[in-house]
Design a protein around this motif. Structure first.
Motif, PDB file in Angstrom:
ATOM      1  N   TYR A 289       0.829  -1.197   0.000  1.00 20.57           N
ATOM      2  CA  TYR A 289       0.000   0.000   0.000  1.00 20.57           C
ATOM      3  C   TYR A 289       0.871   1.258   0.000  1.00 20.57           C
ATOM      4  CZ  TYR A 289      -3.697   3.133   1.608  1.00 20.57           C
ATOM      5  OH  TYR A 289      -4.585   4.156   1.743  1.00 20.57           O
ATOM      6  N   ALA A 296       2.076   7.488  -6.518  1.00 18.69           N
ATOM      7  CA  ALA A 296       1.131   8.481  -7.019  1.00 18.69           C
ATOM      8  C   ALA A 296       1.477   9.894  -6.573  1.00 18.69           C
ATOM      9  CB  ALA A 296      -0.276   8.125  -6.549  1.00 18.69           C
TER      10      ALA A 296
ATOM     11  N   ILE B 627      -1.169   2.232 -12.604  1.00 20.76           N
ATOM     12  CA  ILE B 627      -1.215   3.662 -12.315  1.00 20.76           C
ATOM     13  C   ILE B 627      -2.583   4.027 -11.733  1.00 20.76           C
ATOM     14  CG2 ILE B 627      -1.207   5.935 -13.410  1.00 20.76           C
ATOM     15  CD1 ILE B 627       0.994   4.941 -15.218  1.00 20.76           C
ATOM     16  N   VAL B 629      -4.602   2.041 -10.004  1.00 18.54           N
ATOM     17  CA  VAL B 629      -4.667   1.544  -8.627  1.00 18.54           C
ATOM     18  C   VAL B 629      -3.893   2.473  -7.708  1.00 18.54           C
ATOM     19  CG1 VAL B 629      -3.878  -0.286  -7.094  1.00 18.54           C
ATOM     20  CG2 VAL B 629      -5.028  -0.869  -9.207  1.00 18.54           C
ATOM     21  N   SER B 630      -2.712   2.890  -8.189  1.00 22.26           N
ATOM     22  CA  SER B 630      -1.876   3.714  -7.341  1.00 22.26           C
ATOM     23  C   SER B 630      -2.464   5.103  -7.140  1.00 22.26           C
ATOM     24  CB  SER B 630      -0.489   3.789  -7.979  1.00 22.26           C
ATOM     25  OG  SER B 630       0.140   4.964  -7.639  1.00 22.26           O
ATOM     26  N   GLU B 631      -2.858   5.745  -8.236  1.00 22.06           N
ATOM     27  CA  GLU B 631      -3.248   7.147  -8.117  1.00 22.06           C
ATOM     28  C   GLU B 631      -4.683   7.323  -7.665  1.00 22.06           C
ATOM     29  OE1 GLU B 631      -2.223   9.070 -11.784  1.00 22.06           O
ATOM     30  OE2 GLU B 631      -0.083   9.079 -11.278  1.00 22.06           O
ATOM     31  N   THR B 634      -5.880   3.582  -4.349  1.00 23.99           N
ATOM     32  CA  THR B 634      -5.276   3.659  -3.012  1.00 23.99           C
ATOM     33  C   THR B 634      -5.175   5.091  -2.509  1.00 23.99           C
ATOM     34  OG1 THR B 634      -3.165   3.470  -4.104  1.00 23.99           O
ATOM     35  CG2 THR B 634      -3.960   1.529  -2.989  1.00 23.99           C
ATOM     36  N   THR B 635      -4.653   5.976  -3.348  1.00 21.28           N
ATOM     37  CA  THR B 635      -4.388   7.320  -2.846  1.00 21.28           C
ATOM     38  C   THR B 635      -5.670   8.107  -2.603  1.00 21.28           C
ATOM     39  OG1 THR B 635      -2.369   7.291  -4.107  1.00 21.28           O
ATOM     40  CG2 THR B 635      -3.061   9.403  -3.257  1.00 21.28           C
ATOM     41  N   VAL B 638      -8.913   5.160  -0.904  1.00 24.12           N
ATOM     42  CA  VAL B 638      -8.689   4.543   0.403  1.00 24.12           C
ATOM     43  C   VAL B 638      -8.002   5.514   1.362  1.00 24.12           C
ATOM     44  CG1 VAL B 638      -7.619   2.648   1.646  1.00 24.12           C
ATOM     45  CG2 VAL B 638      -8.547   2.261  -0.624  1.00 24.12           C
ATOM     46  N   ASP B 639      -6.860   6.079   0.925  1.00 27.75           N
ATOM     47  CA  ASP B 639      -6.064   6.854   1.875  1.00 27.75           C
ATOM     48  C   ASP B 639      -6.761   8.148   2.262  1.00 27.75           C
ATOM     49  OD1 ASP B 639      -3.503   6.236   3.045  1.00 27.75           O
ATOM     50  OD2 ASP B 639      -2.935   8.234   2.380  1.00 27.75           O
ATOM     51  N   ARG B 640      -7.002   8.971   1.254  1.00 26.24           N
ATOM     52  CA  ARG B 640      -7.595  10.272   1.572  1.00 26.24           C
ATOM     53  C   ARG B 640      -9.089  10.130   1.861  1.00 26.24           C
ATOM     54  NH1 ARG B 640      -3.348  13.754   2.782  1.00 26.24           N
ATOM     55  NH2 ARG B 640      -2.879  11.783   3.772  1.00 26.24           N
ATOM     56  N   ILE B 643      -9.765   6.257   4.904  1.00 25.36           N
ATOM     57  CA  ILE B 643      -9.073   6.293   6.202  1.00 25.36           C
ATOM     58  C   ILE B 643      -9.139   7.686   6.824  1.00 25.36           C
ATOM     59  CG2 ILE B 643      -6.877   5.955   7.359  1.00 25.36           C
ATOM     60  CD1 ILE B 643      -6.217   3.818   5.371  1.00 25.36           C
ATOM     61  N   ASP B 644      -8.756   8.692   6.040  1.00 23.57           N
ATOM     62  CA  ASP B 644      -8.818  10.032   6.601  1.00 23.57           C
ATOM     63  C   ASP B 644     -10.255  10.477   6.819  1.00 23.57           C
ATOM     64  OD1 ASP B 644      -6.271  10.568   7.133  1.00 23.57           O
ATOM     65  OD2 ASP B 644      -5.962  12.100   5.580  1.00 23.57           O
TER      66      ASP B 644
END
Lengths: 511, 718
Positions: A289, A296, B627, B629-631, B634-635, B638-640, B643-644
């Motif tokens: 992860y 990114a 790209i 999945v990454s940008e 996840t980013t 999920v992340d912003r 989770i946040d």
């Protein structure tokens, strides 16, 4: 009090003395303030080298004096330096002067407070790594929060308040349960001394072990940070001043992984064994992860910050492999991460000082104008990628070996497979290899995001506004030099480092 | 000095050269190249000394030169690293020493040493030429010293790999070469295409490397050692590995089978085998000596070297004539497929270096396929001869490009691509040395009967396949036909006929620093084949030294294949037919003509020209999704988002609870009765830090302590 014990006390509190000495200097005399701070940090480093000189890997240097005795709680002033802590202590005393050196031209505002907080922070961190009394440990643990909070909150970037508060609350929330757990232990067994508690660990009922493990784990997992408790980290890093980021990534995060090693694994071995696959699972999620999110990012600092999530996932995987190789690799990787990520943050900071931006798109082709910077950034990035011959590889490789051969992980895998009754995927033994295999994917991703960063900064076409950038100054090169030397040293000949830590790990595992 | 000490020292001169150039001499071009060439010369001398000693030892396989040193203490058993020269490493050292030295010398001329600095040259871009007395002449490479530093580091990696006695240091050398490959492909880093190619190469090989690393880890977990001799010369270990099911029987593999396949995936990446072949053609963005050294003679060969080295493990449980092990099946299949697949693509490439790149992929496939069917010595033999003749061809192509560039500078028409073979023609008159040496290299590659080295090594592979595995034989024979065809197409288009452009007409022979290596390498492209002539052909008059010597590497002696004239006749016919057709089809191509094959092949030609669209396919199925999945996933999500989002939600709730407490409890109750006095003291003390006070921290600290005390009370009173 023998010499070693004296040095222990000295090394811990020398920075605090330096912080006090700063009060004697006028706030306007910025250079004098810087020199006082730097010399304090260097003296501290010198003392830690003295400790290294008298250190015997098979035996700890210890000081243990009764301190507080309130309401049946016997808190001791109990510090010890052993194989688990020596490298982290040295890392702390090494990174602090380098971080101070990096602020020479970048911190102009309130230099006195800045340096004071910085030195206080060092005392806090050293205390965390040295304390052998649970209560004392907690005091140092919480003590580190305050200076870091102010370092981010005062000298940080635009969203510094948000980041500082998030950092503080998150860590605070995590440590509350730890406080409960250690108070419970202290009252139940009538001592806060770690060695005494370890001697009595067999008496802790299994169910209590589970709860205590979780209480400690929460505090440490937030600090590491483990997925999904990591989101405070990128914010804190992006807003923190360079020196703050260096210490944050280089040392503060290791307090979390060190905590797991020092307390969870030694006090609650049964619970550690039971939780090991879950911790390893979270670690692997973190590895992949963190790497994906890292890829990114458009801000160099944020990219490095997320890469820490990924790299510390490796450390956690090694720790919860619960075998000699895994833990050796994890401990070494803590140091490696401190060196390479510390250097990466320093270099991103140097770039920021020149251009006042960290956006990757603002750069390109810098290798042409600032070749020394370009070369060093390449070495540091490759160390973080885990290129053989540099330090990162040794750590990752040892961790992967540990995970692949782990009984704890393999056993858990068998149980999962048996419980699911999946006979069509016949993969009963050597389950650890599956964990190692997924983690190894992170090694591919690491190359992707770090090379992309390198390419965007140093390769390609040069932009007009970057044409006149100045290459690294002597001060900057000196700041990076010790880290580079260690990056190569550990990569090429890791034996001396392993020799320092191996006996303690064997002892801990009961060999 | 003992031979062992000498072997330890072999990789060091290039490393020292790298350090010296980077640290001290990078401002002086002459000093930098002198140091690098001197280092290559020292290592070459050492290699030859070791080689001569090695061929003098009887049964070198059983008593190799071997010495170890404790390096990384892992677990109870310290990790030892060491050097080893057995027959396989001895012959490898021989060709590595020669090719590396020749390529170092060649680089001096290639980068225009002695020429003036360019008018508008920039570091990071190829030199564009300088004006002297109104004429445009080639200009010297702006990053001349850096180039020599990098190739010196590369040579260090290669020597380390060859003399390693264990998989770990082999892997270290392997990765150092990968790094140098990355740096040198992207040597002209200001060119976006070079930059992209560098990353592509590193990432693609890295995919293979990680699998290889897993294989290494598994091997270590299973045996507790990575030393070649401890594993291969211990029958119990091999037997155990061959009989233990991997991971409890994953896909029916034995441990040896799974480890073998994992290691082989490393080779797929490094030696650019299908499906990880995509990086090698793009790697031609690098300077030509790099293509010759890294992407033909040494690094890509190292992938094959590794599997040859690991053969006892890959073939554990296999008996001559019995069913192949999983790793061998994989090698036979992928090797043969790659040999044919890459040869077809080479038919439709117009860039002189890209043809050679695909040809390299194809020839490496030959070796892999040979090893897959158990032709151990044949694979090693082709490895050596190929290194010589392919390095020769690459250096020759560099010389051609250089010559045509000269013409480009002369006419000043920079639109002419000096690498496109359709812009050449008739160069045999202008560049005789380059022509004759290229011809030798090309004939060796095509397997021109009897005189060339390539004939003998390729024939040995074909003979083995003919005897043991007919499908592999047919595929390889077809590839050999295509190889001869596209090689002759290349030679005809480049050197024969009349010049098709003014630039080609003004081409010039290159300086001696470039032609000397061509001559030396062409000696080996012919002569090296004679050490491995099948004894059945000559009735033992000329001993098959190579088979005798290299077969001794293995603990068990491989039987010599019984001589059969049939496959040899096949190879002769194939080579001559291919060469003849190639000449016939391309002999009359005029300026502006399309490729004569374009029309008859139609659609197929487009497929070949576009390399079966693999680049586009990978972009669609791997790169774009990663790209995303990454940008996005996840980013952003999920992340912003997740989770946040949860965190902020919690913060908002506590904030409103806090607000209620403050307004309805704190203000009316606490402040009325206690507080204001003491608050003043606190406030003045905290004056300095006031700016950062948000007021929330104190609340939370109070809350934390209250919570802790409450929880403790709960546990204690329970």
């Amino acid at each position: 009090m023998d010499f070693g014990a004296l040095l222990l006390t000295l090394v811990t509190f020398a920075p605090l003395l330096g912080a006090a000495a700063l009060l004697l200097v006028k706030p306007e005399q910025k250079n004098a303030l810087r020199w006082v701070a730097l010399i304090t940090a260097l003296v501290t480093f010198g003392i830690s080298l003295g400790l290294l000189a008298i250190f015997n890997p098979a035996d700890a240097i210890r000081i243990d004096l009764p301190w507080l005795s309130v309401a049946g709680w016997n808190v001791h002033y109990h510090l010890a330096l052993d194989g688990l802590s020596i490298l982290l202590v040295l890392l702390t005393t090494l990174l602090t002067p380098l971080a101070i050196l990096s602020t020479w031209t970048s911190v102009e505002d309130r230099v006195r407070q800045f340096m004071a907080f910085f030195l206080m922070l060092e005392t806090g961190m050293l205390g965390v790594f040295l304390a052998q009394d649970l209560f004392l440990f907690y005091i140092f643990w919480e003590f580190t929060l305050v200076p870091m909070y102010f370092l981010i909150g005062i000298w940080g970037g635009e969203r510094r308040i948000y980041a500082a508060v998030k950092f503080f609350l998150y860590t605070m929330a995590g440590s509350v349960l730890m406080l409960v757990a250690l108070l419970w232990l202290g009252t139940q067994y009538n001592t806060f001394s770690l060695p005494e508690l370890i001697a009595q660990r067999a008496n802790i009922p299994p169910q209590a072990q589970t709860w205590l493990f979780l209480a400690f784990a929460l505090a440490f997992a937030i600090k590491v940070p483990m997925w999904p408790l990591h989101t405070w980290l990128p914010d804190a890093h992006v807003e923190a001043p360079t020196a703050g980021s260096v210490i944050l990534a280089g040392v503060l995060l290791k307090m979390g992984t060190y905590g797991f090693l020092r307390f969870n694994l030694t006090l609650f071995p049964q619970a550690s064994w039971e939780f090991s696959p879950w911790m390893a699972l979270l670690a692997i999620i973190g590895i992949l992860y963190g790497a994906l999110v890292s890829y990114a990012q458009t801000d160099a600092k944020k990219l490095v910050a997320y890469s820490s999530v990924s790299h510390l996932g490796f450390v956690m995987l090694g720790l919860f492999a619960l075998n000699q190789q895994g833990i050796q690799g994890a401990l070494l990787q803590m140091i490696n991460h401190g060196l390479s990520t510390g250097a990466l943050f320093l270099m991103v900071g140097m770039l920021y000082e020149r251009r006042h931006t960290r956006a990757l798109d603002a750069f390109g082709g810098l290798w042409k104008v600032i070749p020394v910077f370009g070369t060093l950034l390449l070495i540091v990035s490759l160390s973080s990628v885990g290129l053989p011959g540099l330090n990162g590889f040794i750590g990752e490789f040892t961790i992967l070996l540990g995970a692949a051969g782990s009984d704890a992980l393999g056993n858990a895998w068998n149980q999962i497979v048996t419980a699911l009754g999946v006979s069509f995927i016949p993969m009963r033994s050597a389950g650890g290899l599956w964990f190692a295999g997924f983690a190894a994917l992170g090694v591919i991703f690491a190359a992707a995001y770090l090379l992309q960063m390198y390419q965007k900064i140093c390769l390609g076409a040069l932009k007009a506004e970057n044409q006149n950038l100045k290459d690294l100054s002597w001060r900057e090169i000196i700041t990076l030099l010790p880290l580079l030397v260690l990056i190569f040293w550990i990569g090429l000949y890791p034996k001396p480092f392993i020799d320092l830590i191996a006996p303690a790990i064997n002892q801990m595992l009961g060999y | 000095m003992t031979t062992e000490t000498l072997i330890w020292l072999l990789p060091l001169p290039p490393l020292a050269a790298f350090a010296l150039i980077v640290l001290f001499t990078n401002r002086s071009k002459a000093l930098s190249h002198s140091i690098a060439v001197a280092a290559a010369l020292l290592s070459w001398l050492g290699s030859m000394a070791v080689f001569i000693q090695a061929i003098g030892v009887e049964h070198l396989g059983e008593h190799p030169f071997h010495s170890v040193l404790e390096w990384l203490p892992v677990g109870d058993k310290p990790f030892e690293i060491g050097v080893l020269v057995d027959p396989l490493s001895a012959v490898t050292l021989f060709f590595v020493g020669w090719t590396v030295l020749m390529i170092f010398i060649y680089s001096v001329g290639y980068h225009n040493f002695g020429q003036p600095a360019g008018d508008h040259d920039h570091p990071g871009l190829p030199p564009h030429g300088a004006t002297v007395h109104g004429h445009t002449v080639p200009s010297v490479e702006p990053m001349y010293s850096r180039f020599f530093a990098f190739i010196a580091l590369f040579a260090f990696g290669m020597y380390t790999l060859v003399v390693s006695d264990n998989l770990l240091t082999l892997f270290v050398g392997w990765e150092i070469m990968g790094l140098c490959s990355y740096l040198l492909i992207g040597f002209w880093f200001a060119k976006p295409s070079a930059r992209a190619a560098a990353i592509k190469a590193f990432m693609t090989t890295r995919v293979g490397d990680v699998f290889m690393l897993m294989g290494v880890a598994y091997l270590y977990a299973a045996t507790g050692t990575l030393s070649f001799r401890e594993i291969f010369f211990n029958e119990e270990v091999l037997k155990h590995l061959a009989e233990t099911p991997a991971l409890g029987g994953f896909l029916g593999f034995s441990a040896a089978g799974l480890i073998g396949v994992l290691l082989f995936i490393g080779t797929i990446g490094k030696s650019a085998q299908w499906p990880l072949h995509v990086w090698l053609p793009d790697a031609m963005e690098g300077p030509t000596p790099v293509s010759a050294m890294i992407h033909a003679a040494t690094m890509v060969s190292a992938g094959v070297y590794m599997v040859i080295r690991m053969f006892p493990l890959l073939s554990a449980g296999w008996e001559e004539g019995g069913p192949l092990t999983p790793a061998m099946t994989a090698m036979a299949f992928i090797g043969a497929l790659t040999a044919l697949f890459a040869a077809t693509i080479a038919l439709a490439q117009n860039d002189i270096k890209r043809v050679l790149a695909y040809s390299t992929i194809s020839q490496l496939g030959y070796m892999i396929a040979a090893l897959g069917i158990g032709a151990y010595v044949a694979a090693a033999f082709h490895l050596v001869t190929h290194a010589f003749f392919k390095a020769l061809l690459f250096l020759g192509s560099g010389s051609v490009i250089h010559g045509v560039e000269h013409g480009v500078l002369h006419t000043g028409n920079h639109k002419v691509d000096p690498q496109d073979m359709f812009n050449m023609g008739g160069l045999r008159k202008k560049m005789p040395v380059t022509f004759w040496t290229f011809l030798i290299g090309g004939f060796a590659l095509s397997g021109f009967p009897f005189v060339t080295a390539g004939f003998w090594s390729k024939d040995e592979i074909l003979a083995d396949a003919f005897a043991n595995n007919l499908p592999v034989f047919l595929v390889l024979a077809l590839s050999a036909l295509l190889t001869a065809f596209y090689t002759m197409r290349q030679i005809t288009l480049t050197f024969l006929g009349e010049p098709r452009t003014k630039e080609a007409a003004h081409a010039q022979e290159t300086p001696w620093t470039m032609t000397l290596p061509l001559v030396v390498l062409s000696v080996f492209a012919i002569g090296y084949g004679w050490v491995g002539i099948p004894e059945g052909l000559t009735g033992g008059a000329i001993p098959n030294w190579f088979h005798e010597f290299v077969a001794g590497t293995l603990p068990e002696h491989l039987p010599v294949l019984e001589f059969n004239i049939l496959p040899m006749l096949f190879s002769i016919v194939i080579a001559l037919t291919g060469l003849g057709c190639g000449y016939y089809v391309y002999r009359n191509v005029k300026a502006g003509d399309p490729d004569p094959l374009q029309k008859p092949l139609g659609m197929v030609y487009d497929w070949l020209k576009n390399k079966y669209y693999f680049d586009q396919l990978y972009d669609r199925i791997f790169i774009q999704p990663s790209i995303w999945v990454s940008e996005v996933f996840t980013t952003l999500w999920v992340d912003r988002g997740l989770i946040d989002g949860i965190l902020h939600g919690v913060a908002r709730i506590s904030y409103s609870v806090g607000g209620i407490l403050r307004n309805d409890f704190d203000l009316p109750v606490i402040n009325q009765f206690i507080g204001d006095g003491s608050a003043k003291v606190v406030r003045s003390a905290g004056f300095e830090l006031r700016k950062v006070q948000t007021g929330r921290i104190q609340q939370y600290m109070v809350a934390a302590v209250v919570f802790a005390v409450g929880a403790l009370a709960f546990f204690l009173l329970r």
